[in-house]
Write a protein that holds these residues in place. Structure first.
Motif, PDB file in Angstrom:
ATOM      1  N   LEU A 118       0.817  -1.244   0.001  1.00 43.64           N
ATOM      2  CA  LEU A 118       0.147   0.004  -0.046  1.00 43.64           C
ATOM      3  C   LEU A 118       0.917   1.377   0.076  1.00 43.64           C
ATOM      4  N   ALA A 119       2.052   1.326   0.638  1.00 33.88           N
ATOM      5  CA  ALA A 119       2.865   2.446   0.726  1.00 33.88           C
ATOM      6  C   ALA A 119       3.414   2.577  -0.902  1.00 33.88           C
ATOM      7  N   GLU A 120       3.595   1.405  -1.524  1.00 35.52           N
ATOM      8  CA  GLU A 120       4.239   1.626  -2.902  1.00 35.52           C
ATOM      9  C   GLU A 120       3.119   2.110  -3.752  1.00 35.52           C
ATOM     10  N   ILE A 121       1.926   1.829  -3.529  1.00 38.28           N
ATOM     11  CA  ILE A 121       0.726   2.385  -4.352  1.00 38.28           C
ATOM     12  C   ILE A 121       0.669   3.721  -4.056  1.00 38.28           C
ATOM     13  N   LYS A 122       0.931   4.328  -2.912  1.00 36.68           N
ATOM     14  CA  LYS A 122       0.682   5.620  -2.782  1.00 36.68           C
ATOM     15  C   LYS A 122       1.751   6.460  -3.658  1.00 36.68           C
ATOM     16  N   LYS A 123       2.980   6.054  -4.025  1.00 39.43           N
ATOM     17  CA  LYS A 123       3.989   6.529  -4.596  1.00 39.43           C
ATOM     18  C   LYS A 123       3.361   6.656  -6.087  1.00 39.43           C
ATOM     19  N   ILE A 124       2.261   6.200  -6.586  1.00 38.22           N
ATOM     20  CA  ILE A 124       2.206   6.279  -7.949  1.00 38.22           C
ATOM     21  C   ILE A 124       0.604   6.501  -8.212  1.00 38.22           C
ATOM     22  N   ALA A 125      -0.023   6.464  -7.256  1.00 36.28           N
ATOM     23  CA  ALA A 125      -1.283   7.001  -7.465  1.00 36.28           C
ATOM     24  C   ALA A 125      -1.874   7.498  -6.298  1.00 36.28           C
ATOM     25  N   ASN A 126      -2.908   8.541  -5.971  1.00 38.46           N
ATOM     26  CA  ASN A 126      -3.683   8.840  -5.053  1.00 38.46           C
ATOM     27  C   ASN A 126      -4.701   8.338  -4.690  1.00 38.46           C
ATOM     28  N   LYS A 127      -5.535   7.672  -5.701  1.00 42.32           N
ATOM     29  CA  LYS A 127      -6.774   6.984  -5.611  1.00 42.32           C
ATOM     30  C   LYS A 127      -6.551   5.306  -5.897  1.00 42.32           C
ATOM     31  N   ILE A 128      -7.233   4.658  -4.756  1.00 41.52           N
ATOM     32  CA  ILE A 128      -6.973   3.092  -5.295  1.00 41.52           C
ATOM     33  C   ILE A 128      -8.584   2.568  -4.954  1.00 41.52           C
ATOM     34  N   ILE A 129      -8.825   1.460  -6.246  1.00 42.14           N
ATOM     35  CA  ILE A 129     -10.116   0.862  -5.958  1.00 42.14           C
ATOM     36  C   ILE A 129      -9.569  -0.508  -5.858  1.00 42.14           C
ATOM     37  N   MET A 130     -10.336  -1.002  -4.786  1.00 42.54           N
ATOM     38  CA  MET A 130      -9.924  -2.505  -4.244  1.00 42.54           C
ATOM     39  C   MET A 130     -11.151  -3.286  -4.129  1.00 42.54           C
ATOM     40  N   LEU A 131     -11.201  -4.483  -4.699  1.00 40.29           N
ATOM     41  CA  LEU A 131     -11.928  -5.434  -4.724  1.00 40.29           C
ATOM     42  C   LEU A 131     -11.269  -6.726  -3.904  1.00 40.29           C
ATOM     43  N   ASP A 132     -12.098  -7.143  -2.974  1.00 36.96           N
ATOM     44  CA  ASP A 132     -11.573  -8.468  -2.223  1.00 36.96           C
ATOM     45  C   ASP A 132     -12.811  -9.004  -1.294  1.00 36.96           C
ATOM     46  N   TYR A 133     -12.499  -9.916  -0.532  1.00 40.57           N
ATOM     47  CA  TYR A 133     -13.372 -10.703   0.191  1.00 40.57           C
ATOM     48  C   TYR A 133     -13.975  -9.869   1.319  1.00 40.57           C
ATOM     49  N   ALA A 134     -15.105  -9.846   1.615  1.00 41.57           N
ATOM     50  CA  ALA A 134     -16.042  -9.144   2.669  1.00 41.57           C
ATOM     51  C   ALA A 134     -15.493  -9.732   3.935  1.00 41.57           C
ATOM     52  N   VAL A 135     -15.415  -9.046   5.048  1.00 38.48           N
ATOM     53  CA  VAL A 135     -15.225  -9.383   6.275  1.00 38.48           C
ATOM     54  C   VAL A 135     -16.275  -8.792   7.428  1.00 38.48           C
ATOM     55  N   PRO A 136     -16.987  -9.733   7.867  1.00 41.59           N
ATOM     56  CA  PRO A 136     -16.923 -11.279   7.643  1.00 41.59           C
ATOM     57  C   PRO A 136     -17.898 -11.816   6.642  1.00 41.59           C
ATOM     58  N   LEU A 137     -17.442 -12.824   5.910  1.00 44.77           N
ATOM     59  CA  LEU A 137     -17.952 -13.398   4.913  1.00 44.77           C
ATOM     60  C   LEU A 137     -19.535 -13.756   5.309  1.00 44.77           C
ATOM     61  N   PRO A 138     -20.313 -13.697   4.243  1.00 48.61           N
ATOM     62  CA  PRO A 138     -21.583 -14.142   4.553  1.00 48.61           C
ATOM     63  C   PRO A 138     -21.917 -15.622   4.713  1.00 48.61           C
ATOM     64  N   LYS A 139     -22.969 -15.980   5.441  1.00 44.67           N
ATOM     65  CA  LYS A 139     -22.992 -17.444   5.829  1.00 44.67           C
ATOM     66  C   LYS A 139     -23.961 -18.276   4.730  1.00 44.67           C
ATOM     67  N   ASN A 140     -23.926 -17.385   3.515  1.00 44.61           N
ATOM     68  CA  ASN A 140     -24.622 -18.112   2.412  1.00 44.61           C
ATOM     69  C   ASN A 140     -23.900 -18.825   1.437  1.00 44.61           C
ATOM     70  N   TYR A 141     -24.444 -19.269   0.238  1.00 42.18           N
ATOM     71  CA  TYR A 141     -23.478 -20.371  -0.572  1.00 42.18           C
ATOM     72  C   TYR A 141     -22.083 -19.317  -1.195  1.00 42.18           C
ATOM     73  N   ALA A 142     -22.441 -18.222  -1.311  1.00 38.87           N
ATOM     74  CA  ALA A 142     -21.414 -17.382  -1.750  1.00 38.87           C
ATOM     75  C   ALA A 142     -20.034 -17.165  -0.792  1.00 38.87           C
ATOM     76  N   GLY A 143     -20.614 -17.244   0.539  1.00 40.17           N
ATOM     77  CA  GLY A 143     -19.518 -17.203   1.597  1.00 40.17           C
ATOM     78  C   GLY A 143     -18.768 -18.377   1.797  1.00 40.17           C
ATOM     79  N   VAL A 144     -19.940 -19.433   1.862  1.00 41.95           N
ATOM     80  CA  VAL A 144     -19.129 -20.638   2.148  1.00 41.95           C
ATOM     81  C   VAL A 144     -18.273 -21.105   0.937  1.00 41.95           C
TER      82      VAL A 144
END
Length: 202
Positions: A118-144
């Motif tokens: 993340l420190a490296e990213i700051k050196k080349i861009a002010n904005k960041i878009i991130m997609l990753d797992y939600a925390v906590p994961l839902p207890k539905n089929y997508a989370g499992v």
């Protein structure tokens, strides 16, 4: 085996198609973008019709070669791919991108590398878009299903995933590393979190 571009693009990329389209909505027309840990370059190719320039970076030479072949086949002129490490983006220090993307990647790295990346990213861009797992994961089929997928990815991968969740996911990791969350949304049946953030000092 999943390091092979063809295998990954056949098995994994189709499952993430809707997520890529949703992430693309966060990018403005004419932006310059860097996609870190870009894998097969699927997200880069998704953005090519919308942005001024987009560069994909990945540590895997086979992934970058695969991505370059796809871009050449589509005759894209505003796309490039570079073999590089997310913990050292010095190759790009003389450039400044409008947006950096890190999609379904942070959970793959050991916890102690998050700060460096993340420190490296700051050196080349002010904005960041991130997609990753939600925390906590839902207890539905997508989370499992997400937990099963990470378990099947191997012991080291699953260990990093667990460290990521124990750290609180994007909502905690980004602010702790100098980013302000501007927008956050859970997608994919609640199993994924899409975040737009900005460097505190920007």
């Amino acid at each position: 085996m999943l390091e092979t571009g063809f295998v990954y693009s056949t098995i994994i990329d189709p499952l993430l198609g809707n997520l890529r389209k949703r992430l693309a909505l966060e990018i403005e027309y004419g932006d310059t973008v860097i996609d870190i840990a870009c894998g097969t370059g699927a997200q880069v190719l998704e953005l090519s019709a919308k942005v001024k320039w987009v560069t994909g970076v990945d540590l895997s030479e086979s992934m970058v070669s695969f991505a370059n072949r796809k871009a050449e086949k589509q005759q894209l002129k505003n796309v490039s791919f570079v073999v590089g490490d997310a913990t050292d983006l010095s190759y790009f220090y003389k450039q400044q991108f409008d947006v950096a993307i890190l999609s379904m990647a942070l959970h793959q790295f050991p916890l102690h590398l998050h700060k460096t990346i993340l420190a490296e990213i700051k050196k080349i861009a002010n904005k960041i878009i991130m997609l990753d797992y939600a925390v906590p994961l839902p207890k539905n089929y997508a989370g499992v299903g997400s937990k099963i997928a990470e378990f099947m990815a191997g012991a080291e991968h699953n260990r990093n995933f667990k460290s990521y969740t124990q750290a609180g996911g994007l909502a905690t990791i980004l602010p702790e590393n100098g980013f302000t969350l501007q927008r956050s949304k859970h997608i994919g049946k609640g199993a994924f979190q899409l975040v737009r953030a900005q460097n505190h000092k920007a």
